[in-house]
Design an enzyme around this catalytic site. Sequence first.
Site, short mmCIF file in Angstrom:
data_model
loop_
_atom_site.label_atom_id
_atom_site.label_comp_id
_atom_site.label_asym_id
_atom_site.label_seq_id
_atom_site.Cartn_x
_atom_site.Cartn_y
_atom_site.Cartn_z
N CYS A 1 -31.06 28.99 -65.50
CA CYS A 1 -30.40 29.82 -64.50
C CYS A 1 -30.29 31.20 -65.11
O CYS A 1 -29.80 31.34 -66.23
CB CYS A 1 -29.03 29.25 -64.15
SG CYS A 1 -28.14 30.22 -62.92
N THR B 1 -34.87 33.59 -59.37
CA THR B 1 -33.85 32.54 -59.42
C THR B 1 -34.56 31.23 -59.71
O THR B 1 -35.66 31.00 -59.20
CB THR B 1 -33.09 32.44 -58.10
OG1 THR B 1 -32.42 31.18 -58.02
CG2 THR B 1 -34.00 32.55 -56.90
#
Length: 230
Positions: free
Chosen positions: A196, A83
Site C-alpha cells: 500500500c 494504488t
Amino acid sequence: MRTIGLIGGMSWESSAEYYRLLNEEARRRLGGHHCARSVLLTVDFAEIEAMQRGGEWERAGLLLAESARSLQRAGADMVLLCTNTMHQVADRIEAAIDVPFVHLVDATARRVAAAGLTTVGLLATRFTMEMDFYRSRMRRHGVEIVVPDEPDRTLVHDVIYQELTRNRIESSSREEYRRVIAGLAERGAQAVILGCTEITLLIGPEHSPLPVFDSTRIHVETAVDLAMHG
C-alpha cells in the site's frame, strides 16, 4: 522520454509520493534539471472508498477505466494506477486503453522472483490482503504470499485508513507494524512487500526486521524503464 499517465487520488498522499519518486528517478538517471514527462488525473478518494466499502468494484472499475481513457487522450503513452488495492479492477482498465498498462503486482513479483525468493509477507489494506487478485497474480511468478492473522489484519488496515491516508504518522503504529512483520517472519516470510503506497510513509527498510520490497518504488522504476527504453 515517453509520457507517463497516472491515475491518482487514492489517496492524494499516495499520488504525491508517486510524483516525487517519478521525478527523482528521472533526475537520477538523466541528471541536471530533468523530470519525468507525466500526466496526473486525480479521482476523489471519498467516492472510491465508499465503493470499496460497498463492494461496488464494477462501478469503481468503470470510473477508473474512464480515467485511463482520459489520460490516453491527454497524451499518455502508458498508464499507472497509483494504488495497490484498486488493481482489483486492473483488467477493466487495461481493456479500456490502447497504450500499455504498467501492472504494479507484476512489477513487484518480478523483482521478488529475481531476488530468488518464493515466500513473502504482505502488508496492505484488508481488500488487498484478503481478496485473491494480488495472491493469484504473484503466483504466476512463482511467489507465495503470507498475510497477518486477525486481529493484525484489522490493525494494518485501520492504520492505513484512519491515519496514513489522513497524513497522520504515529510512532506507536510503526512499532505495531514492526511487530506484525516479525510475526510474518516467524511464519516463513523471507521478506515483506509494502503493498500500500501510504505504508511507505510509516515503514522503511530501516524499520523492518525483514528485507523490504516497496511496491510503489518498484512500480515507478518499472515505468521509468518503459518510458526511457520502450
